[in-house]
Write a protein that holds these residues in place. Sequence first.
Motif, PDB file in Angstrom:
ATOM      1  N   SER A   1       0.827  -1.206   0.000  1.00 21.32           N
ATOM      2  CA  SER A   1       0.000   0.000   0.000  1.00 21.32           C
ATOM      3  C   SER A   1       0.862   1.257   0.000  1.00 21.32           C
ATOM      4  CB  SER A   1      -0.918  -0.010   1.231  1.00 21.32           C
ATOM      5  OG  SER A   1      -1.609   1.214   1.352  1.00 21.32           O
ATOM      6  N   TRP A   2       1.872   1.288   0.855  1.00 23.72           N
ATOM      7  CA  TRP A   2       2.742   2.462   0.926  1.00 23.72           C
ATOM      8  C   TRP A   2       3.507   2.673  -0.362  1.00 23.72           C
ATOM      9  CZ3 TRP A   2       5.362   1.886   6.397  1.00 23.72           C
ATOM     10  CH2 TRP A   2       4.397   2.086   7.382  1.00 23.72           C
ATOM     11  N   LEU A   3       4.017   1.603  -0.955  1.00 20.13           N
ATOM     12  CA  LEU A   3       4.742   1.732  -2.219  1.00 20.13           C
ATOM     13  C   LEU A   3       3.830   2.319  -3.297  1.00 20.13           C
ATOM     14  CD1 LEU A   3       6.737  -1.603  -2.135  1.00 20.13           C
ATOM     15  CD2 LEU A   3       7.732   0.706  -2.079  1.00 20.13           C
ATOM     16  N   CYS A   4       2.613   1.816  -3.367  1.00 17.44           N
ATOM     17  CA  CYS A   4       1.659   2.325  -4.360  1.00 17.44           C
ATOM     18  C   CYS A   4       1.257   3.771  -4.055  1.00 17.44           C
ATOM     19  CB  CYS A   4       0.411   1.431  -4.394  1.00 17.44           C
ATOM     20  SG  CYS A   4       0.732  -0.237  -5.001  1.00 17.44           S
ATOM     21  N   TYR A   5       1.062   4.077  -2.768  1.00 21.99           N
ATOM     22  CA  TYR A   5       0.656   5.417  -2.357  1.00 21.99           C
ATOM     23  C   TYR A   5       1.732   6.449  -2.708  1.00 21.99           C
ATOM     24  CZ  TYR A   5      -1.190   9.072   0.731  1.00 21.99           C
ATOM     25  OH  TYR A   5      -1.697  10.238   1.242  1.00 21.99           O
ATOM     26  N   PHE A   6       2.983   6.131  -2.398  1.00 22.56           N
ATOM     27  CA  PHE A   6       4.054   7.069  -2.712  1.00 22.56           C
ATOM     28  C   PHE A   6       4.237   7.213  -4.214  1.00 22.56           C
ATOM     29  CE2 PHE A   6       4.755   7.486   1.624  1.00 22.56           C
ATOM     30  CZ  PHE A   6       5.799   8.360   1.892  1.00 22.56           C
ATOM     31  N   ARG A   7       4.051   6.131  -4.958  1.00 21.16           N
ATOM     32  CA  ARG A   7       4.134   6.236  -6.419  1.00 21.16           C
ATOM     33  C   ARG A   7       3.019   7.153  -6.920  1.00 21.16           C
ATOM     34  NH1 ARG A   7       6.618   2.533  -9.775  1.00 21.16           N
ATOM     35  NH2 ARG A   7       8.057   2.637  -8.019  1.00 21.16           N
ATOM     36  N   ALA A   8       1.809   6.965  -6.405  1.00 21.89           N
ATOM     37  CA  ALA A   8       0.689   7.816  -6.813  1.00 21.89           C
ATOM     38  C   ALA A   8       0.955   9.280  -6.457  1.00 21.89           C
ATOM     39  CB  ALA A   8      -0.612   7.340  -6.158  1.00 21.89           C
ATOM     40  N   LEU A   9       1.503   9.536  -5.256  1.00 23.49           N
ATOM     41  CA  LEU A   9       1.811  10.914  -4.858  1.00 23.49           C
ATOM     42  C   LEU A   9       2.877  11.529  -5.751  1.00 23.49           C
ATOM     43  CD1 LEU A   9       1.839  10.896  -0.955  1.00 23.49           C
ATOM     44  CD2 LEU A   9       0.239  12.102  -2.451  1.00 23.49           C
ATOM     45  N   SER A  10       3.820  10.714  -6.204  1.00 24.07           N
ATOM     46  CA  SER A  10       4.869  11.261  -7.071  1.00 24.07           C
ATOM     47  C   SER A  10       4.315  11.623  -8.448  1.00 24.07           C
ATOM     48  CB  SER A  10       6.031  10.277  -7.203  1.00 24.07           C
ATOM     49  OG  SER A  10       5.673   9.162  -7.995  1.00 24.07           O
ATOM     50  N   LEU A  11       3.179  11.052  -8.798  1.00 25.79           N
ATOM     51  CA  LEU A  11       2.592  11.281 -10.118  1.00 25.79           C
ATOM     52  C   LEU A  11       1.380  12.213 -10.108  1.00 25.79           C
ATOM     53  CD1 LEU A  11       2.698   7.578 -11.360  1.00 25.79           C
ATOM     54  CD2 LEU A  11       4.249   9.438 -12.032  1.00 25.79           C
ATOM     55  N   GLY A  12       0.714  12.349  -8.958  1.00 21.25           N
ATOM     56  CA  GLY A  12      -0.532  13.113  -8.919  1.00 21.25           C
ATOM     57  C   GLY A  12      -0.610  14.060  -7.742  1.00 21.25           C
ATOM     58  N   ASP A  13      -1.657  14.862  -7.729  1.00 21.90           N
ATOM     59  CA  ASP A  13      -1.894  15.817  -6.651  1.00 21.90           C
ATOM     60  C   ASP A  13      -2.324  15.090  -5.382  1.00 21.90           C
ATOM     61  OD1 ASP A  13      -1.450  17.869  -8.466  1.00 21.90           O
ATOM     62  OD2 ASP A  13      -3.585  18.102  -8.935  1.00 21.90           O
ATOM     63  N   ALA A  14      -1.807  15.534  -4.245  1.00 24.36           N
ATOM     64  CA  ALA A  14      -2.171  14.935  -2.957  1.00 24.36           C
ATOM     65  C   ALA A  14      -3.678  15.017  -2.723  1.00 24.36           C
ATOM     66  CB  ALA A  14      -1.417  15.626  -1.818  1.00 24.36           C
ATOM     67  N   ALA A  15      -4.287  16.117  -3.120  1.00 22.40           N
ATOM     68  CA  ALA A  15      -5.722  16.314  -2.907  1.00 22.40           C
ATOM     69  C   ALA A  15      -6.579  15.352  -3.739  1.00 22.40           C
ATOM     70  CB  ALA A  15      -6.117  17.759  -3.225  1.00 22.40           C
ATOM     71  N   ARG A  16      -5.993  14.747  -4.757  1.00 19.04           N
ATOM     72  CA  ARG A  16      -6.729  13.772  -5.561  1.00 19.04           C
ATOM     73  C   ARG A  16      -6.307  12.343  -5.231  1.00 19.04           C
ATOM     74  NH1 ARG A  16      -6.950  15.641 -11.593  1.00 19.04           N
ATOM     75  NH2 ARG A  16      -8.728  14.248 -11.637  1.00 19.04           N
ATOM     76  N   VAL A  17      -5.049  12.162  -4.857  1.00 12.25           N
ATOM     77  CA  VAL A  17      -4.557  10.826  -4.527  1.00 12.25           C
ATOM     78  C   VAL A  17      -5.172  10.335  -3.215  1.00 12.25           C
ATOM     79  CG1 VAL A  17      -2.508   9.519  -3.815  1.00 12.25           C
ATOM     80  CG2 VAL A  17      -2.405  11.034  -5.807  1.00 12.25           C
ATOM     81  N   ALA A  18      -5.158  11.181  -2.187  1.00 11.92           N
ATOM     82  CA  ALA A  18      -5.611  10.761  -0.860  1.00 11.92           C
ATOM     83  C   ALA A  18      -7.062  10.273  -0.845  1.00 11.92           C
ATOM     84  CB  ALA A  18      -5.398  11.876   0.156  1.00 11.92           C
ATOM     85  N   PRO A  19      -8.003  10.962  -1.488  1.00  7.03           N
ATOM     86  CA  PRO A  19      -9.371  10.435  -1.480  1.00  7.03           C
ATOM     87  C   PRO A  19      -9.520   9.069  -2.157  1.00  7.03           C
ATOM     88  CG  PRO A  19      -9.387  12.743  -2.070  1.00  7.03           C
ATOM     89  CD  PRO A  19      -7.951  12.307  -2.067  1.00  7.03           C
ATOM     90  N   ILE A  20      -8.757   8.854  -3.227  1.00  6.61           N
ATOM     91  CA  ILE A  20      -8.803   7.543  -3.877  1.00  6.61           C
ATOM     92  C   ILE A  20      -8.238   6.491  -2.914  1.00  6.61           C
ATOM     93  CG2 ILE A  20      -7.910   6.145  -5.785  1.00  6.61           C
ATOM     94  CD1 ILE A  20     -10.001   8.221  -6.613  1.00  6.61           C
ATOM     95  N   ASP A  21      -7.146   6.832  -2.234  1.00  5.41           N
ATOM     96  CA  ASP A  21      -6.564   5.936  -1.243  1.00  5.41           C
ATOM     97  C   ASP A  21      -7.591   5.591  -0.158  1.00  5.41           C
ATOM     98  OD1 ASP A  21      -4.219   4.666   0.208  1.00  5.41           O
ATOM     99  OD2 ASP A  21      -4.765   6.224   1.653  1.00  5.41           O
TER     100      ASP A  21
END
Length: 142
Positions: free
Chosen positions: A81-101
Amino acid sequence: MLRSWRFWALLSAAFAALTAILAKVGVSGVPSDVATFVRTLVILGLTGAILAASGQAADLTRIPGRSAAFLVLSGLATGASWLCYFRALSLGDAARVAPIDKLSVVLVAIFGVVLLGETLSPSHWLGIALIAAGAVLVAIGA
């Protein structure tokens, strides 16, 4: 208050929000897997210090086999989960990544019912559906 699950859940949410913002800044210019590793080292050190300071370190030798197996599996899921989350954060906005998470909330409800036999009332299911709808709206919003 310290014995209330709601208190600790709200603190968890607050720290999770800080995690997203701090990680988004921290992952800038750093490979996401390296950022996850650094975060993991910090967590390992912090929880190790807590175990040592509270005298709970001896309890590590008393974990039943079944519990140990599920904790290891949980740890593997957390790492993924953390690996995917950090990859998503490196590619997208935190305000959009966090709700999907946070769709994890929806999945926990479903898994809890299907795998653990938990029950949810219609109002609980409505809340779960609203969380899912909110995450989708944030993700597809312009």
